[in-house]
Design an enzyme around this catalytic site. Structure first.
Site, PDB file in Angstrom:
ATOM      1  N   HIS A 139       0.873  -1.197   0.000  1.00 22.17           N
ATOM      2  CA  HIS A 139       0.000   0.000   0.000  1.00 22.17           C
ATOM      3  C   HIS A 139       0.898   1.230   0.000  1.00 22.17           C
ATOM      4  O   HIS A 139       1.486   1.583   1.020  1.00 22.17           O
ATOM      5  CB  HIS A 139      -0.901   0.008   1.235  1.00 22.17           C
ATOM      6  CG  HIS A 139      -1.874   1.155   1.258  1.00 22.17           C
ATOM      7  ND1 HIS A 139      -3.219   0.983   1.474  1.00 22.17           N
ATOM      8  CD2 HIS A 139      -1.705   2.495   1.095  1.00 22.17           C
ATOM      9  CE1 HIS A 139      -3.839   2.155   1.443  1.00 22.17           C
ATOM     10  NE2 HIS A 139      -2.928   3.106   1.224  1.00 22.17           N
ATOM     11  N   HIS A 158       1.606   5.355  -1.634  1.00 23.21           N
ATOM     12  CA  HIS A 158       1.294   6.569  -2.413  1.00 23.21           C
ATOM     13  C   HIS A 158       2.609   7.172  -2.890  1.00 23.21           C
ATOM     14  O   HIS A 158       3.468   7.503  -2.058  1.00 23.21           O
ATOM     15  CB  HIS A 158       0.566   7.601  -1.551  1.00 23.21           C
ATOM     16  CG  HIS A 158      -0.712   7.090  -0.960  1.00 23.21           C
ATOM     17  ND1 HIS A 158      -1.935   7.253  -1.577  1.00 23.21           N
ATOM     18  CD2 HIS A 158      -0.962   6.394   0.181  1.00 23.21           C
ATOM     19  CE1 HIS A 158      -2.880   6.687  -0.832  1.00 23.21           C
ATOM     20  NE2 HIS A 158      -2.314   6.164   0.240  1.00 23.21           N
ATOM     21  N   ARG A 196       2.413   9.644  -5.547  1.00 18.82           N
ATOM     22  CA  ARG A 196       2.044  10.919  -6.206  1.00 18.82           C
ATOM     23  C   ARG A 196       2.590  10.956  -7.636  1.00 18.82           C
ATOM     24  O   ARG A 196       2.888   9.922  -8.211  1.00 18.82           O
ATOM     25  CB  ARG A 196       2.552  12.132  -5.399  1.00 18.82           C
ATOM     26  CG  ARG A 196       2.352  12.054  -3.890  1.00 18.82           C
ATOM     27  CD  ARG A 196       0.908  11.883  -3.482  1.00 18.82           C
ATOM     28  NE  ARG A 196       0.759  12.052  -2.024  1.00 18.82           N
ATOM     29  CZ  ARG A 196      -0.262  11.575  -1.330  1.00 18.82           C
ATOM     30  NH1 ARG A 196      -1.215  10.871  -1.909  1.00 18.82           N
ATOM     31  NH2 ARG A 196      -0.339  11.783  -0.035  1.00 18.82           N
ATOM     32  N   ASN A 199      -5.050   7.423  -5.998  1.00 18.55           N
ATOM     33  CA  ASN A 199      -5.772   8.655  -5.622  1.00 18.55           C
ATOM     34  C   ASN A 199      -5.005   9.911  -6.027  1.00 18.55           C
ATOM     35  O   ASN A 199      -4.710  10.777  -5.208  1.00 18.55           O
ATOM     36  CB  ASN A 199      -6.109   8.665  -4.116  1.00 18.55           C
ATOM     37  CG  ASN A 199      -4.889   8.653  -3.220  1.00 18.55           C
ATOM     38  OD1 ASN A 199      -3.831   8.143  -3.595  1.00 18.55           O
ATOM     39  ND2 ASN A 199      -5.008   9.219  -2.033  1.00 18.55           N
ATOM     40  N   LYS A 231      -9.361   0.025  -6.027  1.00 18.58           N
ATOM     41  CA  LYS A 231      -9.394   0.611  -4.673  1.00 18.58           C
ATOM     42  C   LYS A 231     -10.723   1.309  -4.449  1.00 18.58           C
ATOM     43  O   LYS A 231     -11.143   2.153  -5.249  1.00 18.58           O
ATOM     44  CB  LYS A 231      -8.239   1.617  -4.528  1.00 18.58           C
ATOM     45  CG  LYS A 231      -8.200   2.364  -3.191  1.00 18.58           C
ATOM     46  CD  LYS A 231      -7.691   1.485  -2.056  1.00 18.58           C
ATOM     47  CE  LYS A 231      -7.801   2.172  -0.703  1.00 18.58           C
ATOM     48  NZ  LYS A 231      -6.699   3.056  -0.396  1.00 18.58           N
ATOM     49  N   HIS A 282     -10.635   1.246   1.645  1.00 16.41           N
ATOM     50  CA  HIS A 282     -10.435   2.219   2.721  1.00 16.41           C
ATOM     51  C   HIS A 282     -11.675   2.097   3.595  1.00 16.41           C
ATOM     52  O   HIS A 282     -12.740   2.594   3.247  1.00 16.41           O
ATOM     53  CB  HIS A 282     -10.265   3.646   2.179  1.00 16.41           C
ATOM     54  CG  HIS A 282      -9.968   4.633   3.259  1.00 16.41           C
ATOM     55  ND1 HIS A 282      -8.729   5.234   3.418  1.00 16.41           N
ATOM     56  CD2 HIS A 282     -10.727   5.087   4.286  1.00 16.41           C
ATOM     57  CE1 HIS A 282      -8.763   6.019   4.489  1.00 16.41           C
ATOM     58  NE2 HIS A 282      -9.965   5.957   5.026  1.00 16.41           N
ATOM     59  N   HIS A 291      -4.750  -0.621   5.755  1.00 15.57           N
ATOM     60  CA  HIS A 291      -4.301   0.105   6.956  1.00 15.57           C
ATOM     61  C   HIS A 291      -5.269  -0.052   8.128  1.00 15.57           C
ATOM     62  O   HIS A 291      -5.876   0.922   8.577  1.00 15.57           O
ATOM     63  CB  HIS A 291      -4.021   1.580   6.652  1.00 15.57           C
ATOM     64  CG  HIS A 291      -4.997   2.265   5.726  1.00 15.57           C
ATOM     65  ND1 HIS A 291      -6.361   2.233   5.899  1.00 15.57           N
ATOM     66  CD2 HIS A 291      -4.797   3.006   4.617  1.00 15.57           C
ATOM     67  CE1 HIS A 291      -6.946   2.923   4.943  1.00 15.57           C
ATOM     68  NE2 HIS A 291      -6.013   3.403   4.146  1.00 15.57           N
ATOM     69  N   LEU A 305      -5.094   9.054   8.020  1.00 19.25           N
ATOM     70  CA  LEU A 305      -6.408   8.410   8.086  1.00 19.25           C
ATOM     71  C   LEU A 305      -6.286   6.960   7.651  1.00 19.25           C
ATOM     72  O   LEU A 305      -5.560   6.691   6.688  1.00 19.25           O
ATOM     73  CB  LEU A 305      -7.404   9.161   7.196  1.00 19.25           C
ATOM     74  CG  LEU A 305      -7.780  10.543   7.743  1.00 19.25           C
ATOM     75  CD1 LEU A 305      -8.571  11.338   6.727  1.00 19.25           C
ATOM     76  CD2 LEU A 305      -8.549  10.420   9.058  1.00 19.25           C
ATOM     77  N   ASP A 327       1.388   2.586   3.538  1.00 17.60           N
ATOM     78  CA  ASP A 327       0.537   3.773   3.380  1.00 17.60           C
ATOM     79  C   ASP A 327       1.386   5.048   3.454  1.00 17.60           C
ATOM     80  O   ASP A 327       0.895   6.099   3.862  1.00 17.60           O
ATOM     81  CB  ASP A 327      -0.586   3.812   4.427  1.00 17.60           C
ATOM     82  CG  ASP A 327      -1.660   4.837   4.096  1.00 17.60           C
ATOM     83  OD1 ASP A 327      -1.788   5.205   2.912  1.00 17.60           O
ATOM     84  OD2 ASP A 327      -2.356   5.279   5.023  1.00 17.60           O
ATOM     85  N   ALA A 360      -3.996  14.736   5.634  1.00 20.07           N
ATOM     86  CA  ALA A 360      -3.794  13.436   6.284  1.00 20.07           C
ATOM     87  C   ALA A 360      -2.744  12.636   5.524  1.00 20.07           C
ATOM     88  O   ALA A 360      -2.808  12.539   4.297  1.00 20.07           O
ATOM     89  CB  ALA A 360      -5.103  12.673   6.311  1.00 20.07           C
TER      90      ALA A 360
HETATM   91  C1  NCD Z   1      -3.531   9.047   2.163  1.00 23.27           C
HETATM   92  C2  NCD Z   1      -3.031  10.085   1.154  1.00 23.27           C
HETATM   93  O1  NCD Z   1      -2.494  11.116   1.578  1.00 23.27           O
HETATM   94  O2  NCD Z   1      -3.155   9.849  -0.041  1.00 23.27           O
HETATM   95  N1  NCD Z   1      -3.595   9.652   3.459  1.00 23.27           N
HETATM   96  C3  NCD Z   1      -3.631   9.017   4.648  1.00 23.27           C
HETATM   97  O3  NCD Z   1      -3.816   9.673   5.668  1.00 23.27           O
HETATM   98  N2  NCD Z   1      -3.454   7.719   4.754  1.00 23.27           N
HETATM   99  C4  NCD Z   1      -4.829   8.496   1.716  1.00 23.27           C
HETATM  100  C5  NCD Z   1      -5.241   7.245   2.450  1.00 23.27           C
HETATM  101  O4  NCD Z   1      -4.653   6.184   2.267  1.00 23.27           O
HETATM  102  O5  NCD Z   1      -6.191   7.306   3.252  1.00 23.27           O
HETATM  103 ZN    ZN Z   2      -3.283   5.061   1.639  1.00 20.71          ZN
END
Ligand code: NCD
Ligand code: ZN
Length: 339
Positions: free
Chosen positions: A13, A15, A17, A41, A99, A136, A174, A219, A247, A263
């Site tokens: 998992h 991110h 960007r 996302n 997702k 999520h 998560h 989150l 995450d 978050a």
């Molecule tokens: C994640 C994000 O910033 O893309 N933020 C987070 O608090 N975990 C999105 C997510 O996985 O909820």
């Molecule tokens: Zn995430």
């Protein structure tokens, strides 16, 4: 000097960007992990196979020349997702999951699903095509206390989803509560969960006691100590339903240290070092390899990685910043280092 060698792990998992942020963070992940499940996302979200392939190419361009890394792409499920797109995803060798974000639950989730019960025809298609659904798991009902949103999602939606779609492989992403751990443990073998380093390391006091600390805000939000302990027990249990997903979610520092801060915790810089510390403190370093390198790969039906990484017992200080990103535990010490 004490060292610990394990099969090269996967981050289930992540991110990363796009643009400059992608270039800044991807080397941190590629240094440790062979593969990662890439979250969709972005703004706008990655909803089609065609978009995911473009995004995959951008990620491939950002991998340092001396490292090998494979991005495992996912698509963002929306109420406008078509059955044809699900079929295309099933046929693509690069798409590993869809997702599900409840609309408004977290960062860049506006395009998510407003009413989870309204997309059962899509879930049926995922089940039929045997594509994993990543969830999520938080309700977005503003009346629901933020600390109860995960449990509420399980009670209100997940129990029914699991009942309706017994062959749908799903990951409750998560997990943060003992209720989520118990749910996953007692569900059938198609249901798994990822666990982040921040939810294993910290309870909500880290974020809220002695001053408000935005770099601990993610989150689902950090919970009480009893929940953290349940997560540690799940992670070190050797139960293959629980595997590593950082995450890691980079945001520019000024967007986190803000009257309305974003978050997400940035952990990719030292993910395996953070997990090693947690497993060592729980006297379970021998359970780290299964959690980090085997169970995720098995769930996604991927071959386990061939290479290894080695961690060395060595204290180092986490920098205050990586580019314009403040890492989790900035300025604090870690006791393991990848060599
Ligand atoms: C994640 C994000 O910033 O893309 N933020 C987070 O608090 N975990 C999105 C997510 O996985 O909820
Ligand atoms: Zn995430």
């Amino acid at each position: 000097m004490k060292t610990f060698t394990l099969t090269r792990p996967d981050d289930c998992h992540l991110h990363v960007r796009s643009g400059a942020l992608l270039k800044a963070v991807l080397p941190h992940t590629a240094r440790q992990f062979a593969r990662a499940i890439i979250m969709p996302n972005l703004k706008p979200p990655v909803t089609t196979v065609a978009q995911a392939l473009v995004y995959r190419d951008e990620i491939l361009q950002a991998i340092p020349a001396d490292l090998s890394f494979e991005p495992l792409m996912t698509l963002y499920l929306t109420s406008a997702t078509t059955l044809e797109e699900i079929e295309r995803a099933a046929q693509s060798e690069h798409i590993y999951a869809f997702k599900l974000y409840p609309a408004g639950a977290t960062t860049n989730s506006d395009a998510g699903v407003a009413d989870v019960t309204s997309i059962y025809s899509l879930l049926a298609a995922l089940e039929k095509q045997d594509i994993p659904l990543l969830i999520h798991g938080e309700v977005t009902d503003t009346e629901c206390d933020i600390f109860d949103r995960e449990k509420q999602f399980i009670d209100q939606y997940l129990i029914d989803i699991v009942k309706h779609f017994p062959n749908l492989r799903m990951v409750l992403e998560h997990v943060t509560t003992k209720e989520a751990v118990q749910f996953v443990e007692s569900a059938n073998s198609t249901v798994a969960a990822t666990i982040t380093p921040q939810h294993l390391l910290f309870n909500r006091n880290a974020m809220l006691s002695g001053g408000i600390k935005p770099h601990y805000y993610c989150l689902p939000i950090l919970k009480r100590e009893t929940h953290r302990q349940a997560l540690v027990q799940a992670a070190i249990s050797g139960n293959a339903k629980f595997f590593l997903g950082t995450d890691s979610a980079p945001h520019l520092t000024h967007l986190k240290v803000n009257a309305c801060g974003c978050a997400g915790c940035y952990t990719a810089f030292g993910a395996m070092e953070l997990y090693a510390e947690i497993f060592e403190q729980a006297n379970a370093l021998d359970k780290l390899e299964g959690f980090a390198s085997f169970y995720g790969a098995d769930f996604y039906r991927l071959p386990r990685n061939i290479g290894t990484i080695t961690l060395q017992k060595q204290t180092w200080t986490i920098p205050a910043q990586y580019d314009e990103i403040t890492p989790l535990k900035a300025g604090e010490e870690l006791t393991w280092k990848i060599i």
